[in-house]
Motif scaffolding. Structure first.
Motif, mmCIF file in Angstrom:
data_model
loop_
_atom_site.group_PDB
_atom_site.id
_atom_site.type_symbol
_atom_site.label_atom_id
_atom_site.label_comp_id
_atom_site.label_asym_id
_atom_site.label_seq_id
_atom_site.Cartn_x
_atom_site.Cartn_y
_atom_site.Cartn_z
ATOM 1 N N ILE B 203 0.841 -1.201 0.000
ATOM 2 C CA ILE B 203 0.000 0.000 0.000
ATOM 3 C C ILE B 203 0.874 1.248 0.000
ATOM 4 O O ILE B 203 2.047 1.193 0.371
ATOM 5 C CB ILE B 203 -0.966 0.035 1.216
ATOM 6 C CG1 ILE B 203 -0.177 -0.057 2.523
ATOM 7 C CG2 ILE B 203 -2.006 -1.041 1.136
ATOM 8 C CD1 ILE B 203 -1.030 0.214 3.742
ATOM 9 N N ASP B 204 0.265 2.354 -0.388
ATOM 10 C CA ASP B 204 0.971 3.630 -0.405
ATOM 11 C C ASP B 204 0.974 4.236 1.010
ATOM 12 O O ASP B 204 0.002 4.095 1.758
ATOM 13 C CB ASP B 204 0.279 4.580 -1.392
ATOM 14 C CG ASP B 204 1.030 5.891 -1.510
ATOM 15 O OD1 ASP B 204 2.219 5.854 -1.867
ATOM 16 O OD2 ASP B 204 0.428 6.943 -1.206
ATOM 17 N N SER B 205 2.038 4.907 1.338
ATOM 18 C CA SER B 205 2.174 5.482 2.688
ATOM 19 C C SER B 205 1.097 6.522 2.993
ATOM 20 O O SER B 205 0.767 6.755 4.160
ATOM 21 C CB SER B 205 3.540 6.138 2.838
ATOM 22 O OG SER B 205 4.537 5.162 2.820
ATOM 23 N N LEU B 206 0.586 7.161 1.969
ATOM 24 C CA LEU B 206 -0.417 8.205 2.208
ATOM 25 C C LEU B 206 -1.849 7.661 2.198
ATOM 26 O O LEU B 206 -2.799 8.404 2.417
ATOM 27 C CB LEU B 206 -0.278 9.310 1.150
ATOM 28 C CG LEU B 206 1.060 10.054 1.149
ATOM 29 C CD1 LEU B 206 1.106 11.081 0.030
ATOM 30 C CD2 LEU B 206 1.278 10.750 2.486
ATOM 31 N N SER B 207 -2.015 6.376 1.905
ATOM 32 C CA SER B 207 -3.369 5.807 1.871
ATOM 33 C C SER B 207 -3.701 5.190 3.234
ATOM 34 O O SER B 207 -2.928 5.292 4.184
ATOM 35 C CB SER B 207 -3.468 4.762 0.759
ATOM 36 O OG SER B 207 -2.673 3.652 1.103
ATOM 37 N N ALA B 208 -4.849 4.536 3.302
ATOM 38 C CA ALA B 208 -5.268 3.878 4.549
ATOM 39 C C ALA B 208 -4.980 2.389 4.464
ATOM 40 O O ALA B 208 -4.981 1.815 3.365
ATOM 41 C CB ALA B 208 -6.749 4.102 4.772
ATOM 42 N N THR B 210 -6.516 -0.907 4.903
ATOM 43 C CA THR B 210 -7.860 -1.483 5.031
ATOM 44 C C THR B 210 -7.777 -2.989 4.861
ATOM 45 O O THR B 210 -6.953 -3.488 4.095
ATOM 46 C CB THR B 210 -8.835 -0.915 3.987
ATOM 47 O OG1 THR B 210 -8.312 -1.196 2.687
ATOM 48 C CG2 THR B 210 -9.015 0.579 4.143
ATOM 49 N N ARG B 280 -10.387 -0.244 8.976
ATOM 50 C CA ARG B 280 -9.629 0.826 8.320
ATOM 51 C C ARG B 280 -8.771 1.553 9.351
ATOM 52 O O ARG B 280 -9.277 2.023 10.377
ATOM 53 C CB ARG B 280 -10.630 1.799 7.685
ATOM 54 C CG ARG B 280 -10.017 2.978 6.960
ATOM 55 C CD ARG B 280 -11.153 3.860 6.421
ATOM 56 N NE ARG B 280 -10.704 5.170 6.065
ATOM 57 C CZ ARG B 280 -10.248 5.512 4.869
ATOM 58 N NH1 ARG B 280 -10.213 4.629 3.908
ATOM 59 N NH2 ARG B 280 -9.842 6.738 4.629
ATOM 60 N N LYS B 282 -5.989 4.697 9.455
ATOM 61 C CA LYS B 282 -5.492 5.786 8.603
ATOM 62 C C LYS B 282 -4.748 6.827 9.454
ATOM 63 O O LYS B 282 -5.325 7.823 9.897
ATOM 64 C CB LYS B 282 -6.674 6.441 7.876
ATOM 65 C CG LYS B 282 -6.288 7.649 7.016
ATOM 66 C CD LYS B 282 -5.527 7.240 5.767
ATOM 67 C CE LYS B 282 -5.204 8.438 4.901
ATOM 68 N NZ LYS B 282 -4.029 9.188 5.395
ATOM 69 N N SER B 315 3.659 7.208 -3.874
ATOM 70 C CA SER B 315 3.238 8.486 -4.477
ATOM 71 C C SER B 315 4.357 9.527 -4.382
ATOM 72 O O SER B 315 4.595 10.285 -5.329
ATOM 73 C CB SER B 315 1.959 8.996 -3.787
ATOM 74 O OG SER B 315 2.142 9.027 -2.397
#
Lengths: 249, 341
Positions: B203-208, B210, B280, B282, B315
């Motif tokens: 996953i991207d570091s800026l996403s959550a 889940t 989730r 975040k 990103s």
């Protein structure tokens, strides 16, 4: 000096005790009785009820002695609902249909007629609910003229499972759209229609509303639409549509 | 203060004035009453069909050789008399949640004869009327241990429909779920097992972060989901803890579990309730390997199932890579523009 100090201390103690007695709330307990029963040590809890905020709903009972439902409501020979949460066993599941006859009027070639009503569900059960729908048979003329077929929409792409755009009034058929709460994702807007599952063709009924959460007045508006082709007689076409509402678990 | 409270009938001098005052009082009460209370619903408009049933869901255990009576109450809250037909059918649990698939047949073989007779009857239910259906369940001594998933359906249609030019006549059915466990033993025989944790491995570091948790009840009786999912960072420190919502998982069925609110005192400032069955987490920035540990609190607890997710700043890396390219592109375009002049 010593006497004065003792007097002051005793006076302060008496005053403090008086204030304490005056300020303490009376015990909320009572003897509940009638001609046929006596409940000893019945008590009222400190607080109980439903609380909610933007992101939560909660029920609580504070200060209840022996809280909890005892026995199975409706099944056991006894049922004691002490504490607020007993409501979960005596709750109801409600289903409302705002109209039971959808009059589409007399049908003519080249135009669609519509009619609508609301389906409303209320349940506190955390398991949510589902509403299924089916038709008894396609719209059938009273004189035995050919049925109005279930719509296949503008691009012949919709059926009882998948919705499609149906705005072309020269395309005949019978179908429905649903808008509102907890509806299938393929009803993108009010131009999307589906067929009803045809019970006479042994098609399985389909969900038109469903949720896995508590539902309070969740409402869907069903719009029925019909149009006839040149080979069909104008006039009176009828069928039956049934909705089946069941709670989750 | 409502105007009607200012009227003192006793002080008025004449009986006619009293009558006027009473009329005014009645009118003012009528005017301030909710619109629904004074609406006169015609037979073919609102409130034509309104049924409620209680209880919506019941879990019963019946010992072989014993008899249990389960009562259901259905109430007609609508404006029309309905003809009601009760029946019992099976349902199957759907995999994804609390949804159920109704079946055509009824596989429960232990209904008492009087109940079978009642289920053959159709009855009229007038507006405001309640009907209580007593289901008598009596498995014989030799009955095998099994859980039955049943729905008691009440199909109802108005006695009189308004006249139609063309269109559908509507009927409805309302159901109550009855989960019956036939067993001589009182101990809970539900056995929850973790079927799957669904999460993307990268996953991207800026996403959550889940994920979904799919539980399976491999036991013979429905049981409540109980336990938690922990998210640990690369230092093995718990950064989020989700208690499972106490949903029921039926025997031999799957269920996607739902998060409840985070546990008290858990280090979980970034908890976001997401509804449905998605967990989730975040925070502002995710980095490195994260571990999801799932544990059930029951006698049959297995080792926590572990699932790993790697968070990297994709990103940001993309921006670092694209920035020089964009810079040189901009420079090149500028140079071309100047050269053309």
């Amino acid at each position: 000096m010593r006497i004065n100090r003792t007097r002051i201390t005793v006076t302060a103690l008496i005053a403090g005790a008086g204030l304490f007695v005056a300020s303490v709330s009376p015990a909320l307990a009572d003897l509940l009785e009638s001609d046929s029963y006596v409940i000893q040590f019945g008590n009222f809890n400190m607080t109980a009820g439903e609380k909610s905020g933007p992101s939560y709903n909660v029920t609580d009972t504070v200060g209840q002695t022996g809280a909890g439902p005892f026995g199975q409501y409706g099944s056991s020979t006894y049922f004691v609902g002490s504490g607020f949460q007993y409501i979960y066993q005596i709750d109801t599941f409600s289903f409302r249909i705002s109209r039971v006859a959808i009059d589409l009027g007399e049908l003519f070639v080249g135009s669609h007629n519509t009619g609508s009503h609301n389906l409303t569900i209320t349940t506190r059960g955390a398991g949510g609910y589902s509403i299924y729908a089916y038709e008894l048979h396609p719209l059938r003329h009273s004189t035995g003229s050919p049925n109005i077929p279930d719509t296949t929409c503008d691009s012949a792409s919709c059926n009882q499972v998948t919705a499609g755009v149906w705005t072309n009034q020269s395309i005949p058929g019978f179908g429905f759209n649903i808008t509102g709460h907890d509806i299938p994702a393929d009803f993108i807007d009010s131009t999307y229609y589906r067929q009803f599952a045809d019970n006479s063709a042994a098609e399985a009924m389909q969900k038109v509303m469903s949720s896995t959460n508590i539902a309070s007045g969740r409402t869907g508006t069903v719009t029925y639409k019909a149009g006839i082709s040149g080979s069909q007689a104008a006039g009176n076409y009828q069928t039956g549509v049934a909705y089946v509402a069941v709670p989750g678990y | 203060m409502w105007p009607s409270r200012d009227i003192n009938i006793q002080s008025l001098p004449h009986p006619l004035t009293k009558l006027v005052a009473i009329t005014c009082l009645a009118l003012s009460v009528w005017l301030i009453s909710p619109p629904t209370a004074r609406a006169q619903a015609p037979s073919d408009s609102d409130d034509a069909y309104d049924l409620s049933i209680s209880p919506p869901v019941t879990y019963l255990q019946v010992e072989p050789g014993k008899t249990v009576t389960h009562a259901l109450t259905i109430e007609n809250k609508g404006q029309q008399t309905l003809m009601v037909s009760p029946k019992i059918i099976d349902f199957q649990a759907s995999d994804s949640g609390a949804g159920l698939d109704l079946q055509a047949e009824n596989s429960f073989p232990y209904l008492a004869s009087q109940t079978k007779a009642v289920l053959q009857e159709t009855f009229a239910l007038n507006p405001g009327q309640k009907y209580r259906l007593n289901l008598v369940l009596s498995p014989p001594l030799e009955a095998q241990e099994k859980e039955y998933h049943l729905t008691v359906l009440f199909a109802a249609a108005p006695v009189d429909y308004p006249r139609l030019e063309a269109g559908p006549r509507i009927s409805g059915a309302i159901g109550s779920n009855l989960i019956v466990f036939v067993s001589p033993q009182q101990t809970n025989k539900g056995r929850l097992k973790l079927k799957e944790v669904k999460a993307p491995p990268l996953i991207d570091s800026l996403s959550a972060l889940t994920f979904q948790v799919l539980a399976e009840n491999v036991g013979s009786q429905a049981t409540t989901a109980s336990g938690s999912a922990h998210v640990l960072n690369w230092q093995k420190k718990t950064v989020a803890e989700f208690k499972f919502f106490p949903d029921m998982v039926l025997a031999n069925s799957l269920r996607s579990l739902r998060p409840s609110l985070p546990a008290t005192g858990s280090a979980n400032p970034a908890f976001e309730p997401s509804g449905e069955s998605t967990f989730r987490y975040k925070p502002l920035f995710l980095i490195g390997p994260y571990t999801i540990e799932v544990t059930f609190q029951s006698a049959t607890t297995q080792e926590p199932l572990v699932f790993r997710v790697l968070a990297l700043p994709f990103s940001l890396m993309l921006i670092v890579v694209l920035a020089p390219v964009l810079y040189f592109l901009a420079m090149y375009i500028t140079k071309l523009t100047l050269a053309s002049k």
